[in-house]
Design a protein around this motif. Sequence first.
Motif, PDB file in Angstrom:
ATOM      1  N   ASN A   8     162.034  21.300  -7.763  1.00  0.00           N
ATOM      2  CA  ASN A   8     161.407  20.783  -8.859  1.00  0.00           C
ATOM      3  C   ASN A   8     160.792  21.175  -8.947  1.00  0.00           C
ATOM      4  OD1 ASN A   8     159.842  18.474  -9.667  1.00  0.00           O
ATOM      5  ND2 ASN A   8     161.983  18.321 -10.850  1.00  0.00           N
ATOM      6  N   HIS A  29     164.291  23.158 -15.667  1.00  0.00           N
ATOM      7  CA  HIS A  29     164.516  21.700 -15.581  1.00  0.00           C
ATOM      8  C   HIS A  29     163.694  20.946 -16.980  1.00  0.00           C
ATOM      9  CE1 HIS A  29     161.225  20.730 -13.362  1.00  0.00           C
ATOM     10  NE2 HIS A  29     160.446  20.039 -13.987  1.00  0.00           N
ATOM     11  N   HIS A  33     161.700  17.290 -19.348  1.00  0.00           N
ATOM     12  CA  HIS A  33     160.419  16.964 -19.997  1.00  0.00           C
ATOM     13  C   HIS A  33     159.863  17.580 -20.941  1.00  0.00           C
ATOM     14  CE1 HIS A  33     158.660  16.739 -15.117  1.00  0.00           C
ATOM     15  NE2 HIS A  33     159.347  18.008 -15.657  1.00  0.00           N
ATOM     16  N   ASP A  49     159.894  13.479 -12.990  1.00  0.00           N
ATOM     17  CA  ASP A  49     160.955  14.364 -12.039  1.00  0.00           C
ATOM     18  C   ASP A  49     161.126  13.343 -11.057  1.00  0.00           C
ATOM     19  OD1 ASP A  49     160.772  16.788 -13.125  1.00  0.00           O
ATOM     20  OD2 ASP A  49     157.961  16.927 -12.040  1.00  0.00           O
TER      21      ASP A  49
HETATM   22 FE   LIG Z   1     159.219  18.944 -13.286  1.00  0.00          FE
END
Ligand SMILES: [Fe+2]
Length: 330
Positions: free
Chosen positions: A147, A153, A158, A277
């Motif tokens: 991650n 991502h 984000h 996250d």
């Molecule tokens: Fe992240």
Amino acid sequence: MSDHKIEGWVAIAQSNAVRNKPLRVLVNGRGFVLFRADGKLSCLADICPHRSAPLSGGRVVNGTIECPYHGWRFNGAGACEAMPGLVGTMPRTLVPSYAVCEKDGLIFFSARAVDATPYTTVLAAGDTVSMTVESRVTSSLAEVAENILDATHTHFTHKGILRGLSAKRYKVTVTVTGGDGWVEARYVGEPKQEGLVSRLLEGERSISIGRFRYPGIAELEFWGAKSINLVTTFHLRQETDDTVHGFGILSGPRQRNLGYLKALLFKPFFRIALRQDQHILHAAERNRRLFGDRRQMMGPLDIMRPHIDAILAGQTPAVAENPAVLVMEL
Ligand SMILES: [Fe+2]
Ligand code: FES
């Protein structure tokens, strides 16, 4: 649960978390107690050999840690020095002890004695500013490390913080290399990102690097034209079966007072990003448990994960032999 005997140093606490009172920390489901006695930091298995009480519930007295149950006292090497009430010879009694050391505000632990000093962060020495944040997430170490190092991502998890609100992407060339115990991805061609954090912090970006190092370090470097603008280094460990704990060190060049100000400004955003996250990782972990299914598809852009998995399994990542180059839109 994997063996707790990870080779090498693992960051387990911040130095300032261990003062007069003992501290219990978990590594792969095992308890360890850290304490300072006569100025020396020690680490023992956090279980009394008598009736199994956690020694961390006791106090530090006369250079020893005292069990809260019947008061047996153990020194930093784990040898029992007192059994209150005993008249006569004390039987030889030992608690396992472990190597510990401190560097850059962190306490590192090793199941075996290690010669080398622990790695903290790229910018540890010299004229740098750094800050440490702690976080805990319901997940596995491989998931969390991936991650942190996964660039794909950020557009979603984000949005607006690390990335701009627009859906604009840029063609980026990624080179993945590695060796024994490490893998890294270099991203070239990505202009400065448009998220708030990038606006605040970075000058022109030339390359960025994401790196994983055994046993649990996930590190991001953002380079300007000539030097590093910002580094975030996470020291992760599997705490229990389902939680990962991490220390994130943010560091950057001091640049008179500017570096410090930037770091101060960055911290709240960093925390927001961490929370985002944590939230998605937690939801995914719960979902895996709910569905009782841990199979996952390796997507074509998941450039780090197979290598992280290999390194954690004690293997050399495939890119050590054959570096991979690919183009993606980020
Ligand atoms: Fe992240
Ligand atoms: S359990 Fe520790 S002294 Fe008895």
